[in-house]
Design a protein around this motif. Structure first.
Motif, mmCIF file in Angstrom:
data_model
loop_
_atom_site.group_PDB
_atom_site.id
_atom_site.type_symbol
_atom_site.label_atom_id
_atom_site.label_comp_id
_atom_site.label_asym_id
_atom_site.label_seq_id
_atom_site.Cartn_x
_atom_site.Cartn_y
_atom_site.Cartn_z
ATOM 1 N N ALA A 163 0.839 -1.203 0.000
ATOM 2 C CA ALA A 163 0.000 0.000 0.000
ATOM 3 C C ALA A 163 0.874 1.253 0.000
ATOM 4 O O ALA A 163 0.603 2.215 -0.733
ATOM 5 C CB ALA A 163 -0.937 -0.002 1.209
ATOM 6 N N VAL A 164 1.923 1.261 0.797
ATOM 7 C CA VAL A 164 2.847 2.394 0.833
ATOM 8 C C VAL A 164 3.533 2.562 -0.519
ATOM 9 O O VAL A 164 3.664 3.685 -1.036
ATOM 10 C CB VAL A 164 3.889 2.217 1.954
ATOM 11 N N ALA A 165 3.953 1.446 -1.118
ATOM 12 C CA ALA A 165 4.603 1.520 -2.423
ATOM 13 C C ALA A 165 3.655 2.059 -3.486
ATOM 14 O O ALA A 165 4.046 2.878 -4.326
ATOM 15 C CB ALA A 165 5.120 0.139 -2.827
ATOM 16 N N LEU A 166 2.392 1.634 -3.443
ATOM 17 C CA LEU A 166 1.402 2.138 -4.391
ATOM 18 C C LEU A 166 1.125 3.622 -4.151
ATOM 19 O O LEU A 166 0.930 4.383 -5.108
ATOM 20 C CB LEU A 166 0.104 1.334 -4.278
ATOM 21 N N ALA A 167 1.107 4.026 -2.895
ATOM 22 C CA ALA A 167 0.888 5.440 -2.575
ATOM 23 C C ALA A 167 2.027 6.299 -3.115
ATOM 24 O O ALA A 167 1.798 7.351 -3.738
ATOM 25 C CB ALA A 167 0.764 5.616 -1.070
ATOM 26 N N LYS A 168 3.247 5.862 -2.901
ATOM 27 C CA LYS A 168 4.397 6.614 -3.393
ATOM 28 C C LYS A 168 4.413 6.650 -4.916
ATOM 29 O O LYS A 168 4.750 7.675 -5.530
ATOM 30 C CB LYS A 168 5.687 6.004 -2.849
ATOM 31 N N HIS A 169 4.035 5.541 -5.531
ATOM 32 C CA HIS A 169 3.972 5.506 -6.996
ATOM 33 C C HIS A 169 2.919 6.482 -7.503
ATOM 34 O O HIS A 169 3.158 7.234 -8.459
ATOM 35 C CB HIS A 169 3.653 4.092 -7.487
ATOM 36 N N ALA A 170 1.747 6.483 -6.873
ATOM 37 C CA ALA A 170 0.684 7.390 -7.300
ATOM 38 C C ALA A 170 1.154 8.837 -7.218
ATOM 39 O O ALA A 170 0.922 9.640 -8.137
ATOM 40 C CB ALA A 170 -0.560 7.183 -6.433
ATOM 41 N N GLU A 171 1.817 9.192 -6.133
ATOM 42 C CA GLU A 171 2.340 10.544 -5.997
ATOM 43 C C GLU A 171 3.364 10.836 -7.087
ATOM 44 O O GLU A 171 3.359 11.927 -7.687
ATOM 45 C CB GLU A 171 2.974 10.735 -4.632
ATOM 46 N N SER A 172 4.229 9.875 -7.393
ATOM 47 C CA SER A 172 5.303 10.098 -8.356
ATOM 48 C C SER A 172 4.793 10.314 -9.768
ATOM 49 O O SER A 172 5.453 10.985 -10.572
ATOM 50 C CB SER A 172 6.285 8.919 -8.340
ATOM 51 N N VAL A 173 3.610 9.752 -10.096
ATOM 52 C CA VAL A 173 3.086 9.905 -11.455
ATOM 53 C C VAL A 173 2.116 11.077 -11.570
ATOM 54 O O VAL A 173 1.549 11.306 -12.631
ATOM 55 C CB VAL A 173 2.429 8.601 -11.970
ATOM 56 N N GLY A 174 1.917 11.812 -10.474
ATOM 57 C CA GLY A 174 1.120 13.026 -10.550
ATOM 58 C C GLY A 174 -0.295 12.936 -10.042
ATOM 59 O O GLY A 174 -1.103 13.833 -10.327
ATOM 60 N N ALA A 175 -0.625 11.885 -9.276
ATOM 61 C CA ALA A 175 -1.973 11.804 -8.701
ATOM 62 C C ALA A 175 -2.221 13.003 -7.786
ATOM 63 O O ALA A 175 -1.306 13.517 -7.143
ATOM 64 C CB ALA A 175 -2.139 10.510 -7.916
ATOM 65 N N ASP A 176 -3.461 13.431 -7.725
ATOM 66 C CA ASP A 176 -3.816 14.583 -6.902
ATOM 67 C C ASP A 176 -4.038 14.208 -5.443
ATOM 68 O O ASP A 176 -3.943 15.059 -4.559
ATOM 69 C CB ASP A 176 -5.074 15.240 -7.467
ATOM 70 N N ALA A 177 -4.355 12.932 -5.204
ATOM 71 C CA ALA A 177 -4.575 12.446 -3.846
ATOM 72 C C ALA A 177 -4.545 10.929 -3.880
ATOM 73 O O ALA A 177 -4.660 10.313 -4.942
ATOM 74 C CB ALA A 177 -5.919 12.926 -3.297
ATOM 75 N N ILE A 178 -4.382 10.341 -2.707
ATOM 76 C CA ILE A 178 -4.572 8.901 -2.573
ATOM 77 C C ILE A 178 -5.737 8.658 -1.627
ATOM 78 O O ILE A 178 -6.143 9.543 -0.865
ATOM 79 C CB ILE A 178 -3.317 8.174 -2.064
ATOM 80 N N SER A 179 -6.266 7.462 -1.693
ATOM 81 C CA SER A 179 -7.328 7.049 -0.792
ATOM 82 C C SER A 179 -7.064 5.602 -0.402
ATOM 83 O O SER A 179 -6.321 4.890 -1.082
ATOM 84 C CB SER A 179 -8.690 7.181 -1.478
ATOM 85 N N ALA A 180 -7.662 5.181 0.704
ATOM 86 C CA ALA A 180 -7.496 3.786 1.125
ATOM 87 C C ALA A 180 -8.648 3.360 2.005
ATOM 88 O O ALA A 180 -9.088 4.115 2.879
ATOM 89 C CB ALA A 180 -6.174 3.598 1.871
#
Length: 293
Positions: A86-103
């Motif tokens: 989950a942390v790895a996916l969150a960091k990936h989402a941030e790195s590709v320009g996501a505006d937010a994460i959710s879980a």
């Protein structure tokens, strides 16, 4: 960032091998933007995120952000039974320009409030973008306004997806956070109730195949046309009842999106694969309930 308006919880277009069909995803996002979508919730329950391979979840996040191209926000759902993933996916989402994460909350093991709080705090600490927590009684953790307000004290936990019919607790959350927490309504057939209780917008499954109805509810409510919003909400509820009376949510939703001309493929195994006859019956049922498709 404050999320508002009507945001589809996107279905995930899949190829037969359950890889992401990025071409159809881009087409779906583009058309929804042109129709007035205010943002996208990606890889949530509707998007089958928890059932996809982690590598495909990364492809999905990248493709969605690329297609939206920062014209509308993309919120990427990153929960996993493996917290490190989950942390790895969150960091990936941030790195590709996501505006937010959710879980969603952590699943299955009966976590208590402190454990769930620590989970969200650690996840939020892994990124520098807003975090939207997720309340759905079906996820197993009995979240309430007090818990959500506590989570809101974490610097970048700014929002909650409230998929519960308990609107008293939603109003309590508005009170406890002085109206500052960004609350997004989850139950599609109760969008108007959520807006009346203080929600800033909606994220929903059936927005994928009857977006114009929810756009109308939101716009009419904010224009002061309560009767018009109520009429559209009743129509939504009738169509939702018809759509999921015989078939489960994701297969039925994908079949209806397919009927609109998008080759979104089947749901992930072992979810059902509707036959041509079943799809025809489903379409007939929602048409009888008032859906133009």
């Amino acid at each position: 960032m404050k999320f508002t308006g009507i945001m589809p919880a996107l279905v995930t277009p899949l190829n037969e091998d359950e890889t992401i069909n990025t071409k159809v995803l881009a087409q779906l996002i583009e058309d929804m933007i042109q129709n007035g979508a205010d943002g996208f919730y990606v890889a949530g329950a509707t998007g089958e995120g928890l059932a996809l391979r982690p590598s495909e979840r990364r492809v999905l996040a990248e493709a969605a952000v690329r297609a939206a191209n920062h014209r509308k926000p993309c919120i990427i759902q990153v929960a996993s039974t493996d917290f490190n993933e989950a942390v790895a996916l969150a960091k990936h989402a941030e790195s590709v320009g996501a505006d937010a994460i959710s879980a969603t909350p952590p699943l299955f093991f009966g976590y208590d409030a402190d454990e769930v709080y620590n989970y969200y705090k650690a996840l939020a600490g892994a990124v520098h973008i807003p975090v939207m927590i997720y309340y759905n009684p079906n996820a197993g953790f009995p979240m309430d306004a007090k818990f959500a307000a506590r989570a809101f004290e974490v610097d970048n936990i700014t929002a909650i997806k409230w998929t519960s019919p308990n609107y008293y607790q939603m109003m309590e959350l508005k009170r406890l956070t002085q109206g500052d927490m960004n609350i997004i309504n989850g139950p599609d057939e109760m969008l108007l109730m959520g807006l009346s209780a203080g929600a800033d917008g909606g994220i929903g499954t059936t927005y994928n195949f009857m977006f114009d109805i929810y756009r109308g509810i939101y716009d009419k409510y904010h224009a002061g046309d309560l009767a018009g919003a109520q009429a559209l909400q009743r129509k939504s509820a009738e169509i939702v009842s018809a759509a999921f009376a015989k078939y489960s949510c994701i297969p039925a939703t994908k079949a209806l999106v397919e009927a609109l001309g998008y080759d979104v493929g089947n749901a992930t195994f072992p979810l059902a694969r509707l036959t041509k006859a079943e799809k025809a019956e489903l379409i007939a049922d929602v048409k009888a309930a008032g859906l133009k498709i």
